[in-house]
Design a protein around this motif. Sequence first.
Motif, PDB file in Angstrom:
ATOM      1  N   ASN A  47      -6.901   3.170   2.459  1.00 54.59           N
ATOM      2  CA  ASN A  47      -5.793   2.599   1.372  1.00 54.59           C
ATOM      3  C   ASN A  47      -4.537   3.553   1.578  1.00 54.59           C
ATOM      4  O   ASN A  47      -3.987   3.636   0.511  1.00 54.59           O
ATOM      5  CB  ASN A  47      -6.500   2.341   0.093  1.00 54.59           C
ATOM      6  CG  ASN A  47      -7.152   0.941   0.197  1.00 54.59           C
ATOM      7  OD1 ASN A  47      -6.427  -0.005   0.068  1.00 54.59           O
ATOM      8  ND2 ASN A  47      -8.410   0.958   0.410  1.00 54.59           N
ATOM      9  N   GLY A  48      -4.537   4.567   2.257  1.00 50.12           N
ATOM     10  CA  GLY A  48      -3.304   5.696   2.505  1.00 50.12           C
ATOM     11  C   GLY A  48      -3.360   6.535   1.580  1.00 50.12           C
ATOM     12  O   GLY A  48      -2.452   7.430   1.839  1.00 50.12           O
ATOM     13  N   VAL A  49      -4.627   7.043   1.219  1.00 51.24           N
ATOM     14  CA  VAL A  49      -4.689   8.432   0.398  1.00 51.24           C
ATOM     15  C   VAL A  49      -5.447   9.358   1.147  1.00 51.24           C
ATOM     16  O   VAL A  49      -6.628   9.096   1.613  1.00 51.24           O
ATOM     17  CB  VAL A  49      -5.691   7.807  -1.064  1.00 51.24           C
ATOM     18  CG1 VAL A  49      -5.850   9.169  -1.830  1.00 51.24           C
ATOM     19  CG2 VAL A  49      -4.968   7.020  -1.689  1.00 51.24           C
ATOM     20  N   GLU A  63       3.351   8.530 -10.400  1.00 49.21           N
ATOM     21  CA  GLU A  63       3.057   7.287  -9.720  1.00 49.21           C
ATOM     22  C   GLU A  63       2.198   7.172  -8.651  1.00 49.21           C
ATOM     23  O   GLU A  63       1.268   6.430  -8.158  1.00 49.21           O
ATOM     24  CB  GLU A  63       4.216   6.187  -9.477  1.00 49.21           C
ATOM     25  CG  GLU A  63       5.249   6.910  -8.661  1.00 49.21           C
ATOM     26  CD  GLU A  63       6.172   7.813  -9.209  1.00 49.21           C
ATOM     27  OE1 GLU A  63       7.334   7.822  -8.656  1.00 49.21           O
ATOM     28  OE2 GLU A  63       6.159   8.304 -10.291  1.00 49.21           O
ATOM     29  N   GLU A  64       2.320   8.452  -7.922  1.00 53.49           N
ATOM     30  CA  GLU A  64       1.508   8.658  -6.745  1.00 53.49           C
ATOM     31  C   GLU A  64      -0.080   8.871  -7.298  1.00 53.49           C
ATOM     32  O   GLU A  64      -1.098   8.622  -6.537  1.00 53.49           O
ATOM     33  CB  GLU A  64       1.942   9.582  -5.712  1.00 53.49           C
ATOM     34  CG  GLU A  64       3.084   9.434  -5.245  1.00 53.49           C
ATOM     35  CD  GLU A  64       3.785  10.340  -4.197  1.00 53.49           C
ATOM     36  OE1 GLU A  64       3.985  10.189  -3.078  1.00 53.49           O
ATOM     37  OE2 GLU A  64       3.580  11.548  -4.876  1.00 53.49           O
ATOM     38  N   MET A  75       0.789  -1.370   0.083  1.00 56.59           N
ATOM     39  CA  MET A  75      -0.148  -0.163   0.135  1.00 56.59           C
ATOM     40  C   MET A  75       0.745   1.287  -0.051  1.00 56.59           C
ATOM     41  O   MET A  75       1.787   1.181   0.797  1.00 56.59           O
ATOM     42  CB  MET A  75      -0.933  -0.056   1.418  1.00 56.59           C
ATOM     43  CG  MET A  75      -2.032   1.290   1.141  1.00 56.59           C
ATOM     44  SD  MET A  75      -3.055   1.243   2.610  1.00 56.59           S
ATOM     45  CE  MET A  75      -1.998   1.608   4.152  1.00 56.59           C
ATOM     46  N   MET A  76       0.500   2.304  -0.866  1.00 56.77           N
ATOM     47  CA  MET A  76       1.379   3.495  -1.048  1.00 56.77           C
ATOM     48  C   MET A  76       0.573   4.501  -0.071  1.00 56.77           C
ATOM     49  O   MET A  76      -0.527   4.414   0.219  1.00 56.77           O
ATOM     50  CB  MET A  76       1.165   4.036  -2.401  1.00 56.77           C
ATOM     51  CG  MET A  76       2.130   5.130  -2.786  1.00 56.77           C
ATOM     52  SD  MET A  76       2.111   5.652  -4.254  1.00 56.77           S
ATOM     53  CE  MET A  76       2.991   4.060  -5.099  1.00 56.77           C
ATOM     54  N   ASN A  77       1.571   5.314   0.627  1.00 58.60           N
ATOM     55  CA  ASN A  77       0.772   6.374   1.185  1.00 58.60           C
ATOM     56  C   ASN A  77       1.028   7.616   0.562  1.00 58.60           C
ATOM     57  O   ASN A  77       2.159   8.196   0.154  1.00 58.60           O
ATOM     58  CB  ASN A  77       1.568   6.493   2.669  1.00 58.60           C
ATOM     59  CG  ASN A  77       1.169   7.772   3.431  1.00 58.60           C
ATOM     60  OD1 ASN A  77      -0.092   7.923   3.758  1.00 58.60           O
ATOM     61  ND2 ASN A  77       1.963   8.513   4.050  1.00 58.60           N
ATOM     62  N   VAL A  78      -0.315   8.352   0.144  1.00 56.17           N
ATOM     63  CA  VAL A  78      -0.264   9.806  -0.410  1.00 56.17           C
ATOM     64  C   VAL A  78      -0.804  10.555   0.352  1.00 56.17           C
ATOM     65  O   VAL A  78      -2.135  10.649   0.222  1.00 56.17           O
ATOM     66  CB  VAL A  78      -0.899   9.509  -1.833  1.00 56.17           C
ATOM     67  CG1 VAL A  78      -0.750  10.625  -2.689  1.00 56.17           C
ATOM     68  CG2 VAL A  78      -0.254   8.323  -2.727  1.00 56.17           C
ATOM     69  N   TYR A 112      -1.749   5.770  -8.402  1.00 57.01           N
ATOM     70  CA  TYR A 112      -2.294   4.830  -7.298  1.00 57.01           C
ATOM     71  C   TYR A 112      -3.652   5.574  -6.736  1.00 57.01           C
ATOM     72  O   TYR A 112      -4.533   4.592  -6.285  1.00 57.01           O
ATOM     73  CB  TYR A 112      -1.154   4.827  -6.158  1.00 57.01           C
ATOM     74  CG  TYR A 112      -1.749   4.256  -4.927  1.00 57.01           C
ATOM     75  CD1 TYR A 112      -1.747   2.650  -4.945  1.00 57.01           C
ATOM     76  CD2 TYR A 112      -2.079   4.953  -3.541  1.00 57.01           C
ATOM     77  CE1 TYR A 112      -2.059   2.015  -3.684  1.00 57.01           C
ATOM     78  CE2 TYR A 112      -2.403   4.076  -2.738  1.00 57.01           C
ATOM     79  CZ  TYR A 112      -2.378   2.837  -2.714  1.00 57.01           C
ATOM     80  OH  TYR A 112      -2.978   2.336  -1.446  1.00 57.01           O
ATOM     81  N   THR A 160      -6.894   3.364  -6.890  1.00 58.04           N
ATOM     82  CA  THR A 160      -7.739   3.089  -5.709  1.00 58.04           C
ATOM     83  C   THR A 160      -9.130   3.363  -5.796  1.00 58.04           C
ATOM     84  O   THR A 160     -10.141   2.803  -5.394  1.00 58.04           O
ATOM     85  CB  THR A 160      -6.963   3.827  -4.558  1.00 58.04           C
ATOM     86  OG1 THR A 160      -5.691   3.361  -4.476  1.00 58.04           O
ATOM     87  CG2 THR A 160      -7.814   3.058  -3.137  1.00 58.04           C
TER      88      THR A 160
END
Length: 377
Positions: free
Chosen positions: A311-313, A361-362, A1-4, A365, A369
């Motif tokens: 989901n980190g957004v 890329e962020e 999971m990415m954090n944005v 994502y 999502t």
Amino acid sequence: MMNVPAFDLKRNYEMLKDELKDAVNRVLESQRFILGEEVEGFEREVASYLGVSNALGCASGTDALLLSLMALGIGEGDEVITTPYTFFATASVVSRLGARPVFVDIDPVTYNIDIDKIYDHITPKTKAVIVVHLFGHMAQVEKIEGLLHDKRIYLIEDCAQSFGAWRKIDDDIRYCGTIGTFGCFSFYPTKNLGGYGDGGLVTTNDDYLADRIRRLRVHGLCGEYVHEELGMNSRLDAIQAAILRCRLPHVDEWNKQRRIIAERYRILFDTYGISEFVKSPYEDTDGYHVFHQYVVRCDKRDELMKYLTENGVGTRVYYPLPLHLQPAFSFLGYKMGDFPQAEALSKNSLSLPMYPELLPEEQEYVVDTMAKFYRSN
């Protein structure tokens, strides 16, 4: 999971930190912390950038609005027309002076005040109109400028979210804050041009009113310990001015990056097949949107926001409760249903991550999502 995150100030600081530290040290060495050369330098540079005669630093964007109304003598018994879909300060400064905010619904496409409806709300008590250039999109103020002038009603531009935005008017580029009697700016850290604390600015082409602002921001001072009128304490700190002087030369490039990010979002919505669920913000063909926020209208807003958070957004809602429904303004007598467009926007708008350093890329994502949410719901 990415954090944005919804916004990230650290990336921007890393780019400029040596220059910023030098600027702060310059003020520390001078030991002049209130107004002075740094503030005067910043005022000159902003005036030159915008193409306006006077730029006057103050303590915050709220104070910029308040000082403008004070300079115009607005008070008890007066009415000031503005939008119900904006930050609380826009209308609170009106009430603080004893005047009455009169709300006009928004245009559902631009999110700004519906210019065409302003005329219907003008009364003999109307002394000013505050037009907010919301989320970085400049309102079509030229449509109302002439009418207000003829009726001797002042136009105040709330530019807190729109530094660098402009409109093409009669083949001329006109920056926000240069058309009305006053332009009011905020330099809160997250703004397009932000400092590292509070700060504000008033612009005007009227030299007499500029002198009034200069006096009002220092308790009405007109000579050493001589006070001509009742003012307030609202001065821009020299450290903030020095920081803003470092950042001002970069604001055009940052705004350009915001516009690239905005266009990438639009393309990604199409690519991921969610344009039927998510509506991109509108941009007038005669305007230059600087995307202080990237606010979409979307189906199932609250559920989507929760899913993105999980989901980190990071996301925000600007604004969940229009001003006419705020408890502090209950004395105005407005009720649910009075401004349906503002109320509808408060229920389905969502601000997605937006800052110049946001990576492709962020963004992908974020949209991926969102697409997963809509596929499963």
